[in-house]
Design an enzyme around this catalytic site. Structure first.
Site, PDB file in Angstrom:
ATOM      1  N   GLY A 148     -53.261   9.054 -28.545  1.00  8.95           N
ATOM      2  CA  GLY A 148     -54.740   8.959 -27.967  1.00  8.95           C
ATOM      3  C   GLY A 148     -55.031  10.040 -27.176  1.00  8.95           C
ATOM      4  O   GLY A 148     -53.688  11.288 -26.980  1.00  8.95           O
ATOM      5  N   CYS A 149     -56.143  10.607 -27.406  1.00  9.27           N
ATOM      6  CA  CYS A 149     -56.817  11.994 -27.005  1.00  9.27           C
ATOM      7  C   CYS A 149     -56.748  12.555 -25.539  1.00  9.27           C
ATOM      8  O   CYS A 149     -55.918  13.569 -25.594  1.00  9.27           O
ATOM      9  CB  CYS A 149     -57.772  11.698 -27.056  1.00  9.27           C
TER      10      CYS A 149
END
Length: 342
Positions: A148-149
């Site tokens: 996930g960013c």
């Protein structure tokens, strides 16, 4: 040697970012592009900024041929990749940009994403895709799960500090400001310009954000004990970028020293001089991550600030970096585009 790649979900932001990056890669060519609602359209119609490229038209996944394809980038919505990847030929390597294979424990996946994992056998072979920490495992992997960013942002700041035991583990606070492209390209009322501009707000507060599953998994694995951080993301009226402000207990000079040592040989993670802080405007559109450390007036406290582009280093750039490692290409190939400024 030229490798052939397909991008599934090419009509989304991360899919378009992958195409933009691969276009500069001398060893990878795009052999196929898939989309759902945009099937039948040219990529240049969907994303006019890519109209100068010679690209295949968008087709539905079931109409895409994987003959001669070496690697698939799967930029599909969460809970979609599991079924799609399970049907791909066994000799095709995969970089998945969704959340479907990030959590090693299927029970943790069900807890954070609200449904059972539909491909637990595939999950067993998935390698977590934060390149700087897992490149040896990524090198031989068939399936790599992109992070996930938000999860990537927090880990770049904290993994070396937990590994070197220079901070306390029970009072870590992660405060992130993130651009709106992280929410994807689907139409949402709350993301309309009139609703989002000229303001900022916290969301998924109180320990409900799904990327906490990745923080729990990775930080606890490194520490050898349970580590649970306090994390609140905020949506800001910017298209790209994540700025993380992370509060820790520990000596600030030791924190800076641990980060500097950990990333001394890394091309895409830059630790700024002590006391200097990064900005999202200095990494925009690039695969670079900038880290800064400052002391605090309260003895024994330090602040770490981290900036990266959520679409590039946080997602599609990370995916191409992983693909380079998997295919045996030089790791930075296609990723040295300078940040866009102003």
């Amino acid at each position: 040697m030229t490798y052939r790649a397909a991008v599934l979900g090419a009509s989304g932001y991360t899919g378009a970012e992958l195409v933009r990056l691969i276009a500069t890669h001398p060893e990878i060519e795009i052999a196929g592009l898939s989309a759902d609602r945009k099937a039948g359209m040219a990529m240049g119609q969907v994303f006019p900024h890519l109209r100068h490229l010679d690209l295949p038209d968008l087709v539905k996944i079931e109409d895409l041929s994987f003959e001669g394809v070496d690697l698939v980038f799967c930029a599909l919505p969460h809970a979609t990749s599991q079924a799609v990847i399970a049907e791909l030929p066994d000799d095709v390597r995969v970089v998945d940009l969704s959340a479907d294979f990030r959590l090693r424990d299927p029970e943790a996946y069900e807890r954070w994403y609200g449904k059972p994992h539909s491909a637990p056998e595939l999950q067993k072979e998935a390698v977590y895709g934060l390149t700087e920490f897992y490149r040896d495992e990524i090198k031989g992997a068939r399936l790599v799960a992109g992070t996930g960013c938000n999860a990537a942002t927090g880990q770049y700041a904290l993994v070396p500090l937990i590994r070197e035991a220079v901070i306390g583990l029970d009072d870590i606070i992660i405060d992130l400001k993130t651009g709106v492209s992280g929410a994807g390209r689907s139409l949402k009322e709350g993301l309309l310009h009139a609703e989002l501009s000229e303001g900022a707000h916290a969301y998924s507060a109180g320990g409900t954000h799904r990327h906490l599953g990745e923080f729990d998994q990775e930080f606890s694995r490194i520490a050898g004990r349970e580590v649970r951080v306090q994390f609140t993301p905020h949506l800001i009226p910017a298209n790209r970028g994540i700025l993380g402000t992370i509060y820790v207990s520990g000596d600030a000079a030791a924190v800076h020293g641990a980060l500097s040592a950990a990333y001394a040989g890394e091309e895409f993670v830059v630790v700024l001089p002590f006391g200097e802080l990064p900005s999202t405007r200095h990494v925009r559109g690039s695969n670079y991550c900038h880290l800064g450390v400052v002391d605090d007036r309260i003895p024994g406290r330090a602040t770490v600030v981290v900036a990266l582009d959520n679409l590039t280093k946080g997602s599609s750039g990370q995916a191409l970096q992983n693909a380079n490692v998997m295919l045996g290409c030089e790791e930075g190939t296609g990723l040295r585009l300078a940040p866009v400024f102003p």
